[in-house]
Enzyme design. Structure first.
Site, PDB file in Angstrom:
ATOM      1  CG  ASP A   5       2.700  -0.011   7.860  1.00 31.55           C
ATOM      2  OD1 ASP A   5       2.290  -0.556   6.822  1.00 31.55           O
ATOM      3  OD2 ASP A   5       2.002   0.128   8.881  1.00 31.55           O
TER       4      ASP A   5
ATOM      5  CG  ASP B 283      -2.477   4.188   3.070  1.00 37.55           C
ATOM      6  OD1 ASP B 283      -2.145   3.116   2.531  1.00 37.55           O
ATOM      7  OD2 ASP B 283      -3.269   4.245   4.024  1.00 37.55           O
TER       8      ASP B 283
ATOM      9  CG  HIS C 233      -0.449  -0.023   2.536  1.00 36.84           C
ATOM     10  ND1 HIS C 233      -0.157   1.124   3.240  1.00 36.84           N
ATOM     11  CD2 HIS C 233      -0.155  -1.048   3.375  1.00 36.84           C
ATOM     12  CE1 HIS C 233       0.281   0.809   4.453  1.00 36.84           C
ATOM     13  NE2 HIS C 233       0.302  -0.511   4.554  1.00 36.84           N
TER      14      HIS C 233
ATOM     15  CG  ASP D  15       1.130  -3.970   5.087  1.00 39.14           C
ATOM     16  OD1 ASP D  15       1.938  -3.084   5.458  1.00 39.14           O
ATOM     17  OD2 ASP D  15      -0.101  -3.895   5.292  1.00 39.14           O
TER      18      ASP D  15
ATOM     19  CG  HIS E  23       1.009   2.759  12.633  1.00 39.59           C
ATOM     20  ND1 HIS E  23      -0.343   2.508  12.718  1.00 39.59           N
ATOM     21  CD2 HIS E  23       1.408   2.168  11.486  1.00 39.59           C
ATOM     22  CE1 HIS E  23      -0.727   1.796  11.672  1.00 39.59           C
ATOM     23  NE2 HIS E  23       0.330   1.571  10.916  1.00 39.59           N
TER      24      HIS E  23
ATOM     25  CD  GLU F 191      -3.111  -1.551   5.359  1.00 40.82           C
ATOM     26  OE1 GLU F 191      -3.230  -2.630   5.963  1.00 40.82           O
ATOM     27  OE2 GLU F 191      -2.590  -0.544   5.886  1.00 40.82           O
ATOM     28  CD  GLU F 192      -1.491   2.201   7.854  1.00 41.76           C
ATOM     29  OE1 GLU F 192      -2.190   1.776   8.789  1.00 41.76           O
ATOM     30  OE2 GLU F 192      -0.341   1.777   7.625  1.00 41.76           O
TER      31      GLU F 192
END
Length: 417
Positions: free
Chosen positions: A146, A85, A83, A203, A386, A180-181
């Site tokens: 990520d 994002d 992904h 991922d 994150h 995706e997030e």
């Protein structure tokens, strides 16, 4: 057969220079932030430059492309997905990456001016990477491994095959998704158009990770309706929605929160609360690997709502249910364990020890597996996603890219099922 670290680092640093944080509040727009489309077009141009066919970016920033078979035409078509994002949990614009050369195993001053220090007492796992080069930030933003490490691994493996036509492989499909997030990425992914027999999301986390179990997930929104009255005349009249929300949170099972659980243990998580005396809106995560326990957790919330409405009056609490994804294990075990075995074989060939763990989260592959595309999850090599202390050991990124490459080659040796 090794993909060079210089190539990988250069590509990764290029991708993290693009601001692509998604925005769950902007759920009427797809992608939710314009930077994702900017990166999508950049990557599509790169793929065309590598000579891939069927390169397409749709209006929602989904990318699909093909590396045609070069001799293994009877092999199944394998797909790789990552992904574009990055997460919203920490600042994600203006990333200033730095490479810690030959990490010495000690605390790291990320930003002397702001006194931001990466402390090994807080993150002791990093010591396993002593002696390695590690990509980090200046401590003011997340890094974006990520999942830009996943994008880097896939494209670098494809590039290696293009540069080495003597390596025979079957048809390979790649797909990159937005948002995706926010949990929306798989919704507009066209499985039929992707046309792979099976796929892998790239991922995951630290080196060797292989995941084909994930949480069943719901993200309910709880609304509390209060009554606002001047505080000087409030006795017996006021009903404070914020107090109701606090009471709600205190009623949740005390030990069943993310900070107290691990492995297969599920949880309730209140992650956002906004409002005032008259109305408060709470966002929650409900997670469990077990299907029956997952249903019981959602039932508990319904029972709590009924209790509040009986205690404080009908309509005091409303629940907006929202199932997000389900445990892919149910699909993988149903005739598709060969996809997991293929990944294990590839890692073993590279001298890696597969680390099979349940995902305490979810990926695109969870939803795609339920739509007919078996899709386990591979590691990217990163850690502390994150957050401001996210990091990516360069040898782990190289291992991720080499694992993707090995699976591509091993799939080429298979006959279509």
């Amino acid at each position: 057969m090794q993909i060079g670290t210089d190539v990988l680092v250069k590509r990764f640093l290029d991708y993290v220079s693009y601001a692509t944080q998604s925005d769950e509040e902007n759920d009427q727009v797809w992608p939710s932030t314009p930077g994702q489309m900017v990166l999508a077009k950049h990557i599509a141009a790169e793929l065309k430059g590598l000579g891939l066919t069927d390169v397409e970016v749709d209006e929602h920033a989904y990318i699909m492309a093909t590396l045609p078979a070069n001799g293994c035409v009877a092999a199944p078509t394998v797909g790789f997905i990552a992904h574009l994002d990055t997460a919203m949990d920490a600042p994600g614009d203006g990333i200033k990456p730095q490479i810690i050369k030959a990490y010495d195993g000690q605390d790291i001053v990320l930003n002397a001016a702001q006194n931001i220090v990466f402390r090994t007492a807080d993150f002791p796992e990093i010591k396993r990477y002593a002696g390695q080069d590690i990509i980090m930030t200046d401590g003011t933003t997340l890094l974006g491994a990520d999942d830009k490490a996943g994008v880097t691994s896939i494209i670098s493996a494809i590039e290696y095959l293009v540069q080495h036509p003597e390596l025979k492989h079957g048809k390979i499909r790649i797909g990159f998704t937005p948002d995706e997030e926010t949990g929306r990425s798989a919704a507009k992914f066209d499985v039929k158009k992707f046309a792979a027999d099976f796929a892998y999301t790239v991922d995951g986390g630290e080196i060797g990770g292989l995941e084909y179990e994930n949480f069943n997930a719901a993200n309910p929104v709880i609304t509390f309706h209060g009554v606002s009255v001047h505080t000087g005349d409030a006795k017996g009249k006021m009903k404070n929605a914020l107090s109701l929300a606090s009471e709600w949170q205190q009623m949740l099972p005390a030990g069943e929160k993310p900070e107290y659980t691990e492995g297969y243990e599920g949880f309730f998580h209140v992650y956002k609360l906004a409002g005032g005396c008259e109305k408060a809106v709470m966002h929650m995560l409900v997670r469990d690997h077990d299907k029956e326990k997952f249903a019981a957790r959602k039932k508990l919330l319904d029972e709590m709502a009924a209790f509040f409405n009986a205690k404080y009056g009908a309509g005091t609490v409303e629940i907006e249910p929202h199932d997000v994804y389900f445990n892919m294990l149910e699909q993988i075990e149903n005739g598709h364990m060969y996809v997991v075995d293929l990944a294990k074989q590839a890692m073993t060939e590279l001298g890696l020890e597969p680390d099979v763990q349940p995902i305490r989260g979810g990926t695109d592959g969870a939803q795609l597996s339920f739509r007919g595309l078996p899709c386990p999850n591979l590691f990217t090599g990163g850690a502390n996603f994150h957050g401001r202390f996210e990091y990516l050991p360069v040898p782990s990124l190289q291992a991720a890219a080499n694992t993707v490459l090995q699976i591509m080659l091993d799939t080429g040796k298979l006959m279509r099922r």
